[in-house]
Enzyme design. Sequence first.
Site, short mmCIF file in Angstrom:
data_model
loop_
_atom_site.label_atom_id
_atom_site.label_comp_id
_atom_site.label_asym_id
_atom_site.label_seq_id
_atom_site.Cartn_x
_atom_site.Cartn_y
_atom_site.Cartn_z
CE LYS A 19 -4.50 0.89 0.48
NZ LYS A 19 -5.65 0.10 0.01
N GLY A 71 -23.41 3.34 -1.45
CA GLY A 71 -22.57 3.93 -2.49
C GLY A 71 -22.37 2.95 -3.63
CB VAL A 103 -20.00 -1.86 -2.63
CG1 VAL A 103 -20.29 -3.31 -2.31
CG2 VAL A 103 -18.59 -1.70 -3.19
P1 NAD Z 1 -18.64 4.71 -1.59
O1 NAD Z 1 -17.86 5.87 -1.08
O2 NAD Z 1 -19.12 4.70 -3.00
O3 NAD Z 1 -19.94 4.49 -0.67
C1 NAD Z 1 -19.94 4.63 0.70
C2 NAD Z 1 -21.35 5.07 1.10
O4 NAD Z 1 -21.43 5.06 2.51
C3 NAD Z 1 -21.69 6.49 0.65
O5 NAD Z 1 -22.93 6.49 -0.01
C4 NAD Z 1 -21.72 7.30 1.95
O6 NAD Z 1 -22.63 8.35 1.92
C5 NAD Z 1 -22.14 6.21 2.93
N1 NAD Z 1 -21.81 6.48 4.32
C6 NAD Z 1 -20.73 7.08 4.84
N2 NAD Z 1 -20.80 7.13 6.19
C7 NAD Z 1 -21.95 6.53 6.52
C8 NAD Z 1 -22.60 6.25 7.74
N3 NAD Z 1 -22.09 6.62 8.91
N4 NAD Z 1 -23.80 5.61 7.71
C9 NAD Z 1 -24.36 5.24 6.54
N5 NAD Z 1 -23.78 5.48 5.35
C10 NAD Z 1 -22.61 6.11 5.33
O7 NAD Z 1 -17.75 3.43 -1.27
P2 NAD Z 1 -17.88 1.99 -1.94
O8 NAD Z 1 -16.96 1.90 -3.09
O9 NAD Z 1 -19.30 1.64 -2.09
O10 NAD Z 1 -17.22 1.10 -0.78
C11 NAD Z 1 -17.92 0.84 0.41
C12 NAD Z 1 -17.00 0.11 1.40
O11 NAD Z 1 -16.54 -1.10 0.80
C13 NAD Z 1 -15.72 0.89 1.78
O12 NAD Z 1 -15.38 0.56 3.10
C14 NAD Z 1 -14.68 0.33 0.83
O13 NAD Z 1 -13.38 0.46 1.35
C15 NAD Z 1 -15.12 -1.12 0.76
N6 NAD Z 1 -14.67 -1.82 -0.45
C16 NAD Z 1 -15.08 -1.34 -1.67
C17 NAD Z 1 -14.67 -2.01 -2.83
C18 NAD Z 1 -15.13 -1.56 -4.19
O14 NAD Z 1 -15.02 -2.35 -5.15
N7 NAD Z 1 -15.64 -0.35 -4.34
C19 NAD Z 1 -13.83 -3.14 -2.72
C20 NAD Z 1 -13.46 -3.60 -1.45
C21 NAD Z 1 -13.89 -2.92 -0.33
#
Ligand code: NAD
Length: 389
Positions: free
Chosen positions: A106, A207, A209
């Site tokens: 990382k 979001g 995912v």
């Molecule tokens: P994203 O930023 O698109 O979505 C996150 C969502 O969570 C947003 O809509 C935000 O408004 C909401 N949020 C933030 N704080 C909150 C709270 N306290 N209560 C409720 N909702 C809240 O992120 P993402 O890409 O959808 O990823 C989501 C999680 O999955 C993250 O932890 C990320 O690290 C993990 N992840 C994502 C991927 C990927 O392919 N995108 C892969 C592995 C892990």
Amino acid sequence: MHTQLQEKTDSKKKLENLVQEGQKLSSLQMETIRVQGYEKVVKVTDKLAGLTAIIAIHNTTLGPALGGIRIQPYARFEDALEDVLRLAKGMTYKSAVSEVGFGGGKSVIIADPKKGKTPEMLLAFGAAVQALGGSYICAEDVGSTTKDVKIVRKSTQYVVGLPHEKSSKDPSPFTAWGTFRGVQSVLKKIYGTDSLVGRTVAVQGLGHVGSVLVGYLFWAGADLILSDIDGEQARALADKYGARVVPADQILQVSCDVLAPCALGGILNGKTIPLLRCRAIAGAANNQLLSDSDANALRERGILYAPDFVINAGGLLNVSAELEEEGYNPTSPREKTHRIYDTLLAIYEIAEKNQESTHTAALALAEYRIRYNIGKRVIPPTFHHSVDE
Ligand code: NAD
């Protein structure tokens, strides 16, 4: 139209000039920081470019270290170091369990992602990645964008996840499918059937995912409870899927079969675990446990936990498929993502047999694969992008 094209050409020329100038005027310094248990940790600075960064390579037994570039304005250098070490180690485990033939690494760039990023900084960072000779491959992460990674690409080929002909594109649908399979796995373990009909799933975070996951859950027959700090997004999805919305500060306490955290890390901790009213936790968020001991607290409460670095590996499986010699084909990561279900069921069995948390069992599985070279990369990764992408 013409002006837009002209602006694009001008900015491309400007960047090319910067690359050439950067090569002549580089003040790049790479200083090794010795950290036990890590193969290589380097502090990267370039005074002229205004860069302070850390690249951490935790383990490359199974293949080159793969991990994103986090851009964040850490208050202290020590905070950045602690974060990058934890994240790099996490990538080793995630890669090992998913058998992608990569190790864990990382990087962090200490800067404000909104105001502090400059092309000079990103080019200097790329030069440092290049100097590591392919032992670390970088990608987009929190605070960095595809546009930033495209600039980094100007000074190193060791980059993944750029838009190009053979690109793997958005990883989120893969992560969401792996998470869906994880939800099925906890149901199978608890109820003996993985059917979602009549089961209630509470999703925190809608979001990239979470919003895709709720679609999969809906069509499988689940009843949904949704929450997001963006109330509009929650209401729109609730209308679409006939779901109930709860405020962000209540989602962890709702009564449900499965809680799917898809927003933040650290949400499973001493304060929240006693309040949970779910039978299982299966969500995509990274680093859901505030500390390893929180996994024991979940076990003591009889809540089945799908370890985050196993259930959310769909995105990693997808992006790593891009580095195959023959180029990206979505069917290969699809099959692997689908099998996250089987890996999780095996982890639950091991945990039960050893009377340990599922998190401990998953870590042991990753360590076993590393010790016995299971899933080790044989063919070096192929980078299909060109410098212009
Ligand atoms: P994203 O930023 O698109 O979505 C996150 C969502 O969570 C947003 O809509 C935000 O408004 C909401 N949020 C933030 N704080 C909150 C709270 N306290 N209560 C409720 N909702 C809240 O992120 P993402 O890409 O959808 O990823 C989501 C999680 O999955 C993250 O932890 C990320 O690290 C993990 N992840 C994502 C991927 C990927 O392919 N995108 C892969 C592995 C892990």
